[in-house]
Design an enzyme around this catalytic site. Sequence first.
Site, PDB file in Angstrom:
ATOM      1  N   ASP A  33     -58.325 -48.917 -19.178  1.00 43.17           N
ATOM      2  CA  ASP A  33     -57.689 -50.070 -18.511  1.00 43.17           C
ATOM      3  C   ASP A  33     -56.428 -50.513 -19.402  1.00 43.17           C
ATOM      4  OD1 ASP A  33     -58.881 -50.661 -20.770  1.00 43.17           O
ATOM      5  OD2 ASP A  33     -59.768 -52.561 -20.268  1.00 43.17           O
ATOM      6  N   HIS A 236     -36.166 -28.945 -24.430  1.00 44.75           N
ATOM      7  CA  HIS A 236     -36.960 -30.332 -24.264  1.00 44.75           C
ATOM      8  C   HIS A 236     -37.943 -30.477 -25.412  1.00 44.75           C
ATOM      9  CE1 HIS A 236     -35.693 -30.387 -19.771  1.00 44.75           C
ATOM     10  NE2 HIS A 236     -34.800 -30.847 -20.523  1.00 44.75           N
ATOM     11  N   ASP A 253     -31.313 -35.804 -29.482  1.00 46.26           N
ATOM     12  CA  ASP A 253     -30.804 -36.178 -28.087  1.00 46.26           C
ATOM     13  C   ASP A 253     -31.755 -37.448 -27.675  1.00 46.26           C
ATOM     14  OD1 ASP A 253     -30.394 -36.672 -25.420  1.00 46.26           O
ATOM     15  OD2 ASP A 253     -30.560 -34.527 -24.664  1.00 46.26           O
ATOM     16  N   ASP A 264     -27.122 -41.691 -22.870  1.00 49.75           N
ATOM     17  CA  ASP A 264     -27.944 -40.337 -23.087  1.00 49.75           C
ATOM     18  C   ASP A 264     -26.795 -39.632 -24.145  1.00 49.75           C
ATOM     19  OD1 ASP A 264     -29.010 -37.816 -22.998  1.00 49.75           O
ATOM     20  OD2 ASP A 264     -28.583 -37.401 -20.998  1.00 49.75           O
ATOM     21  N   HIS A 343     -27.622 -24.372 -19.554  1.00 48.89           N
ATOM     22  CA  HIS A 343     -27.811 -25.492 -18.800  1.00 48.89           C
ATOM     23  C   HIS A 343     -26.224 -25.893 -18.570  1.00 48.89           C
ATOM     24  CE1 HIS A 343     -26.248 -28.047 -22.091  1.00 48.89           C
ATOM     25  NE2 HIS A 343     -27.138 -27.366 -22.871  1.00 48.89           N
ATOM     26  N   HIS A 347     -24.255 -34.251 -15.992  1.00 52.65           N
ATOM     27  CA  HIS A 347     -25.212 -35.100 -14.803  1.00 52.65           C
ATOM     28  C   HIS A 347     -24.412 -36.451 -14.641  1.00 52.65           C
ATOM     29  CE1 HIS A 347     -27.589 -36.904 -17.885  1.00 52.65           C
ATOM     30  NE2 HIS A 347     -27.643 -35.795 -18.314  1.00 52.65           N
ATOM     31  N   HIS A 354     -30.838 -39.159 -15.193  1.00 49.87           N
ATOM     32  CA  HIS A 354     -30.313 -38.105 -14.197  1.00 49.87           C
ATOM     33  C   HIS A 354     -30.140 -38.767 -13.121  1.00 49.87           C
ATOM     34  CE1 HIS A 354     -32.175 -34.560 -16.817  1.00 49.87           C
ATOM     35  NE2 HIS A 354     -31.200 -35.037 -17.459  1.00 49.87           N
ATOM     36  N   GLU A 377     -22.056 -32.457 -22.019  1.00 50.61           N
ATOM     37  CA  GLU A 377     -22.820 -31.912 -22.792  1.00 50.61           C
ATOM     38  C   GLU A 377     -23.090 -30.683 -23.102  1.00 50.61           C
ATOM     39  OE1 GLU A 377     -26.909 -32.662 -21.896  1.00 50.61           O
ATOM     40  OE2 GLU A 377     -26.313 -33.794 -20.064  1.00 50.61           O
ATOM     41  N   TYR A 381     -27.184 -22.135 -28.170  1.00 45.87           N
ATOM     42  CA  TYR A 381     -28.356 -22.018 -28.680  1.00 45.87           C
ATOM     43  C   TYR A 381     -28.695 -20.620 -29.079  1.00 45.87           C
ATOM     44  CZ  TYR A 381     -28.394 -26.310 -25.984  1.00 45.87           C
ATOM     45  OH  TYR A 381     -27.977 -27.712 -25.383  1.00 45.87           O
ATOM     46  N   ARG A 398     -25.750 -29.137 -29.639  1.00 47.98           N
ATOM     47  CA  ARG A 398     -25.427 -29.684 -28.412  1.00 47.98           C
ATOM     48  C   ARG A 398     -24.744 -31.164 -28.724  1.00 47.98           C
ATOM     49  NH1 ARG A 398     -29.687 -29.825 -25.775  1.00 47.98           N
ATOM     50  NH2 ARG A 398     -30.590 -31.858 -25.948  1.00 47.98           N
ATOM     51  N   GLU A 400     -23.216 -34.380 -26.782  1.00 48.98           N
ATOM     52  CA  GLU A 400     -23.110 -35.157 -25.435  1.00 48.98           C
ATOM     53  C   GLU A 400     -22.741 -36.527 -25.570  1.00 48.98           C
ATOM     54  OE1 GLU A 400     -27.412 -35.630 -23.965  1.00 48.98           O
ATOM     55  OE2 GLU A 400     -26.545 -35.972 -21.983  1.00 48.98           O
TER      56      GLU A 400
HETATM   57  N1  GLY Z   1     -31.452 -36.340 -22.190  1.00 52.70           N
HETATM   58  C1  GLY Z   1     -31.539 -35.446 -21.234  1.00 52.70           C
HETATM   59  C2  GLY Z   1     -30.324 -34.861 -20.781  1.00 52.70           C
HETATM   60  O1  GLY Z   1     -29.312 -34.570 -21.723  1.00 52.70           O
HETATM   61  O2  GLY Z   1     -29.927 -34.312 -19.558  1.00 52.70           O
HETATM   62 MN    MN Z   2     -27.910 -35.506 -20.691  1.00 52.66          MN
HETATM   63 MN    MN Z   3     -29.497 -35.914 -23.447  1.00 52.13          MN
END
Ligand code: GLY
Ligand code: MN
Ligand code: MN
Length: 432
Positions: A33, A236, A253, A264, A343, A347, A354, A377, A381, A398, A400
Amino acid sequence: MTPYRERREKLAQQMGAGVVVVPTAQEQLRNRDSHYPFRHDSYFYYLSGFPEPEAVLVMLVGENTKTILFCREKNLEREIWDGYRYGPDGAREAFGFDEAYPIDALDQMMPKLLADQPSLFFDLGADASWDTRVVGWLNSVRNEARNGVTAPGGIRDVRALLDEMRLIKDAHELDIMRRGGRLSGGAHQRAMQATQPGRWEYEIEAELLHEFRRHGAQYPAYTPIVAGGANACVLHYVSNNAQLKDGDLLLIDAGCELDGYAADITRTFPVNGKFSAVQKDVYELVLAAQAAAMTKVQVGCHWNEPHEAALQVLVQGMLDFKLCAGSVDSVIESGDYRRFYMHKTGHWLGMDVHDAGEYKRGGAWRQLMPGMMLTVEPGFYIRPDEKVPERFWNIGIRIEDDVLVTDGACEVLTNAAPRSVAEIESCMKAKA
Ligand code: GLY
Ligand code: MN
Ligand code: MN
């Protein structure tokens, strides 16, 4: 006028006559619950600003335009246990709806509200239980055909219109997102200063969450990634349960959700406060790729130009480091760079991390316009691989930031997070 009313009027002007139905999100059980923290539906909140679960916004647009909220009734017993409820009258007053009714009246009232309306604007397919209910209302209206009542002739996707609106941030949204960007940048600074060899990824995650919450942000906008050493090459990674080692990098991140809007940010820095020579080389390459991408975040450029600019720089670096062979063009053409950069460079960003909005129109990348918000970003890697010199292994980087398209140079909302090698090293040296 509240921003919500302004958005409803703008939607009404664009859609033509019909009825809009936008439910908020459903509460979700976590176990037995206990519920997950309730998070409103972004489209519903964009048009209403109403924070409670069990609510539906209905807009009648045409000769007799009006906005109706269906929400939970006042209930002393439930309010003693769970907290305040506006109730229909309170909600109408506080949020400026034309009418408000108990949510329990929805199924009975909707067929009447849909009668003789040309179109229904509803997000079909997002939630099967809502789809069934809406079809039930339509069938009730159709059953009245012999009495001369007509049902809406079509169901149109209300998201298509709302996505376009959400893509261009208004002043209310920009104010929140600037604050969320600053606040999240401060959290990265705090995380850098808390980091040292021997600490654990979750301890650093706790520093981020502490900083978000103490400034009033309601939640992290997504599960934070706190990835030391090799974990940074898992895009991820969210386990956040490893110990941090001297000589490794730490990739974080993380961004807060403030008043319904996501930040982000990714930063990558040395656990011991000082970049090694090879870490610095790769880091500065990614930083140069980000700078190149940012010059393309401007009116006159299309969506993919920042990515293309970042890719040119990264691939030149892959050739210089002898990780790839050939020319920049041949490595891009063959896709060999994807071994190290798999990637895209950004975005849309807004209520959803996103965020809503198309990236192409009529088959072509869309043009950037003032008011659009996106991330920039780039990353690099390098997993252990016998074809790669060992000194590069397990470097995952990365960088970003959150960026607003303006009439001139882009505005970076997340500069509070140290970015250059010198800024990071001096921030970490000046431990709090
Ligand atoms: N934190 C998700 C991205 O960077 O897209
Ligand atoms: Mn992002
Ligand atoms: Mn991110």
